[in-house]
Scaffold this active site. Structure first.
Site, PDB file in Angstrom:
ATOM      1  N   ASP A 138     -24.976  31.108 -72.634  1.00 11.57           N
ATOM      2  CA  ASP A 138     -24.849  29.655 -72.782  1.00 11.57           C
ATOM      3  C   ASP A 138     -23.735  29.151 -71.860  1.00 11.57           C
ATOM      4  O   ASP A 138     -22.594  29.589 -71.975  1.00 11.57           O
ATOM      5  CB  ASP A 138     -24.530  29.322 -74.237  1.00 11.57           C
ATOM      6  CG  ASP A 138     -24.737  27.842 -74.548  1.00 11.57           C
ATOM      7  OD1 ASP A 138     -25.463  27.171 -73.790  1.00 11.57           O
ATOM      8  OD2 ASP A 138     -24.163  27.372 -75.545  1.00 11.57           O
ATOM      9  N   HIS A 145     -19.295  16.344 -71.270  1.00 15.41           N
ATOM     10  CA  HIS A 145     -19.190  17.006 -72.578  1.00 15.41           C
ATOM     11  C   HIS A 145     -17.865  17.760 -72.673  1.00 15.41           C
ATOM     12  O   HIS A 145     -17.136  17.641 -73.676  1.00 15.41           O
ATOM     13  CB  HIS A 145     -20.369  17.962 -72.773  1.00 15.41           C
ATOM     14  CG  HIS A 145     -20.307  18.776 -74.032  1.00 15.41           C
ATOM     15  ND1 HIS A 145     -20.470  18.230 -75.279  1.00 15.41           N
ATOM     16  CD2 HIS A 145     -20.080  20.100 -74.227  1.00 15.41           C
ATOM     17  CE1 HIS A 145     -20.356  19.188 -76.195  1.00 15.41           C
ATOM     18  NE2 HIS A 145     -20.121  20.324 -75.581  1.00 15.41           N
ATOM     19  N   GLU A 210     -26.881  20.407 -80.114  1.00 11.97           N
ATOM     20  CA  GLU A 210     -26.485  20.384 -78.711  1.00 11.97           C
ATOM     21  C   GLU A 210     -27.763  20.224 -77.897  1.00 11.97           C
ATOM     22  O   GLU A 210     -28.622  21.104 -77.901  1.00 11.97           O
ATOM     23  CB  GLU A 210     -25.722  21.662 -78.313  1.00 11.97           C
ATOM     24  CG  GLU A 210     -24.336  21.694 -78.956  1.00 11.97           C
ATOM     25  CD  GLU A 210     -23.429  22.802 -78.429  1.00 11.97           C
ATOM     26  OE1 GLU A 210     -23.938  23.795 -77.892  1.00 11.97           O
ATOM     27  OE2 GLU A 210     -22.195  22.650 -78.579  1.00 11.97           O
ATOM     28  N   GLU A 212     -29.654  20.604 -74.826  1.00 11.97           N
ATOM     29  CA  GLU A 212     -29.502  21.432 -73.632  1.00 11.97           C
ATOM     30  C   GLU A 212     -30.870  21.658 -73.005  1.00 11.97           C
ATOM     31  O   GLU A 212     -31.907  21.394 -73.617  1.00 11.97           O
ATOM     32  CB  GLU A 212     -28.910  22.811 -73.992  1.00 11.97           C
ATOM     33  CG  GLU A 212     -27.571  22.727 -74.711  1.00 11.97           C
ATOM     34  CD  GLU A 212     -26.799  24.052 -74.703  1.00 11.97           C
ATOM     35  OE1 GLU A 212     -27.099  24.920 -73.853  1.00 11.97           O
ATOM     36  OE2 GLU A 212     -25.895  24.190 -75.553  1.00 11.97           O
ATOM     37  N   ASP A 244     -29.174  23.826 -79.177  1.00 10.26           N
ATOM     38  CA  ASP A 244     -28.246  24.914 -79.480  1.00 10.26           C
ATOM     39  C   ASP A 244     -27.343  24.465 -80.633  1.00 10.26           C
ATOM     40  O   ASP A 244     -26.183  24.124 -80.453  1.00 10.26           O
ATOM     41  CB  ASP A 244     -27.430  25.227 -78.211  1.00 10.26           C
ATOM     42  CG  ASP A 244     -26.608  26.485 -78.355  1.00 10.26           C
ATOM     43  OD1 ASP A 244     -27.076  27.417 -79.027  1.00 10.26           O
ATOM     44  OD2 ASP A 244     -25.496  26.531 -77.796  1.00 10.26           O
ATOM     45  N   LYS A 264     -22.505  29.568 -83.819  1.00  8.01           N
ATOM     46  CA  LYS A 264     -23.597  29.333 -82.876  1.00  8.01           C
ATOM     47  C   LYS A 264     -24.801  30.233 -83.117  1.00  8.01           C
ATOM     48  O   LYS A 264     -25.899  29.924 -82.663  1.00  8.01           O
ATOM     49  CB  LYS A 264     -23.107  29.620 -81.449  1.00  8.01           C
ATOM     50  CG  LYS A 264     -21.943  28.788 -80.997  1.00  8.01           C
ATOM     51  CD  LYS A 264     -22.381  27.395 -80.649  1.00  8.01           C
ATOM     52  CE  LYS A 264     -21.269  26.669 -79.939  1.00  8.01           C
ATOM     53  NZ  LYS A 264     -21.681  25.340 -79.516  1.00  8.01           N
TER      54      LYS A 264
HETATM   55 CA    CA Z   1     -24.232  25.321 -76.288  1.00  5.59          CA
END
Ligand code: CA
Length: 441
Positions: A138, A145, A210, A212, A244, A264
């Site tokens: 990642d 951000h 998140e 992404e 994510d 995560k």
């Molecule tokens: Ca991430």
């Protein structure tokens, strides 16, 4: 770098009529890949290509024998239950298959009769994660951000000095990556409540998204070898949407000194369709770097990367609460941005990842990092949209949200459009939060 060719011609039409309805994500200029089977069946998963509201079943196509040469070999590889074999074949094979599919799906194609029987409606399909993902890395490529998050912790010095030199990343967890439709339990973990001196174990109270993009590696590199930036994109199979999910309270307690861990690794959700880099060629935009910033080091710089290494992919996040779902309402838009704002390109990520000799393998996944744009309405995570939880968002139905609540679904959407090119889309990436498992304390 892929350039424009006959497959991008906006005038092309398919004999699959739904491909050219207004707003369709999957016209003949797109041709993204997924793995699928009939919903509720015990069939083997196999590769498929989206065309309109249909899927061209590559296992069925392989049986017909309508493709020859390099395209036939690529169809055989794509007929497997994961796309790793196709990904490993490399960009020349992917391009040959894309050209053959484009020609065979066009109006008037001699292959129509044979391929008509290989179509499965998308509405009848169940999708799976498109590759066996060996490793998930990642990145953190949005400077907006990184700055917004940094400001919450270090108001005077939001961006760390390495950010503008190094494409920052960390190694994530592959086993918990799921496909759109994924439902996952709110994670349980250690957090340090505000003002407390000792942590407690419990469900995360600050569950976040998140927005992404997921970048699938195709052909890899040998351990000890680096991928030069001029060849980096040849190693990239395609791009999909990626949510994510993040537990900010667990993250805040655990992340120093080695980085995020259980905050995560509980779930990450992908869209089913992987759009080939070649399909994105009309939407390349220059990679730019503010003149006052350090320019990329030589190994992260190339003429092609500067002229067209970035992609203008439009991105949107929708939130659907249980109350909206019960009222039959659509999801509410909470973020709208573009991938063009990223600080580092796909090619730079590949090159940096391998500069130490690390080997990438077919089916490896990169996350782009949360793709916030320069303004607040382009912020791609709740932690930014709510200023670290201080300013709840008002939703159109009168509800408020600071963090995700049980039953909330998040819908990511992505597409590319401009005058003179066909609009192509990524479909949707949907995930839903279930109540936490009750922990033993
Ligand atoms: Ca991430």
């Amino acid at each position: 770098m892929t350039s424009l060719n006959e497959t991008h011609n906006p005038a092309l039409k398919s004999w699959v009529r739904s491909a050219h309805l207004s707003g369709c994500d999957f016209p003949i200029q797109n041709l993204p890949f997924a793995v699928f089977r009939h919903q509720g069946s015990a069939e083997a998963f196999r590769g498929g290509v989206a065309i309109g509201d249909q899927i061209l079943d590559l296992a069925a196509v392989a049986q017909t024998g309508v493709f020859k040469g390099a395209a036939a070999a690529a169809v055989q590889a794509g007929a497997q239950d994961k796309l790793n074999a196709l990904m490993a074949m490399g960009h020349v094979a992917w391009s040959a298959l894309r050209l053959a599919l484009s020609r065979a799906l066009r109006e008037g194609a001699a292959e129509q009769a044979a391929l008509q029987a290989c179509l499965v409606p998308q509405a009848e399909a169940q999708f799976d994660v498109p590759a066996r993902i060996g490793d998930y890395t990642d990145f953190y490529t949005s400077v907006h951000h990184a700055t917004n998050i940094g400001r919450l912790f270090r108001p005077d010095n939001p961006l760390l000095p390495n950010y503008k030199w190094v494409p920052i990343g960390y190694h994530g967890r592959a086993s918990s990556i799921g496909i759109s439709g994924q439902q996952f339990r709110r994670p349980v973990g250690q957090t340090l409540p505000p003002g407390a001196t000792e942590p407690t174990l419990g469900p995360s109270k600050r569950l976040d998204i998140e927005l992404e993009l997921g970048i699938f590696i195709g052909s890899g590199n040998a351990l000890g070898e680096a991928i030069d930036i001029t060849q980096a994109e040849d190693h990239v199979f395609g791009i999909c949407l990626l949510n994510d999910w993040s537990a900010r309270d667990i993250q805040g307690w655990e992340y120093q000194p080695l980085g995020p861990f259980l905050s995560k690794s509980f779930a990450s959700t992908l869209s089913p369709w992987v759009v080939m880099l070649e399909a994105l060629a009309p939407y390349r935009v220059p990679f730019t770097r503010p003149v006052e910033d350090p320019q990329p080091m030589a190994y992260l710089d190339s003429a092609a990367n500067r002229s067209g290494g970035a992609f203008d992919i439009q991105l949107k996040v929708g939130l659907l609460t249980p109350q909206m779902r019960a009222a039959g309402q659509a999801d509410a838009s909470i973020c709208r941005t573009s991938y063009r704002h990223a600080y580092w390109t796909v090619a730079q990520m590949v090159t940096h990842h391998t500069v130490n000799g690390c080997n990438l393998q077919p089916g490896d996944l990169f996350g782009s990092g949360t793709l916030s744009g320069p303004t607040l309405d382009q912020a791609a995570a709740l932690i930014e949209l709510t200023a670290g939880g201080k300013n709840p968002m008002a939703l159109p139905n009168g509800e408020q949200r600071t963090w995700l609540e049980d039953g909330d679904s998040v819908v990511l959407r992505g597409w590319c459009e401009k005058t003179g090119a066909a609009r192509i889309g990524f479909g949707e990436c949907v995930g839903t939060v279930l109540p936490a498992r009750v922990p033993r304390v």
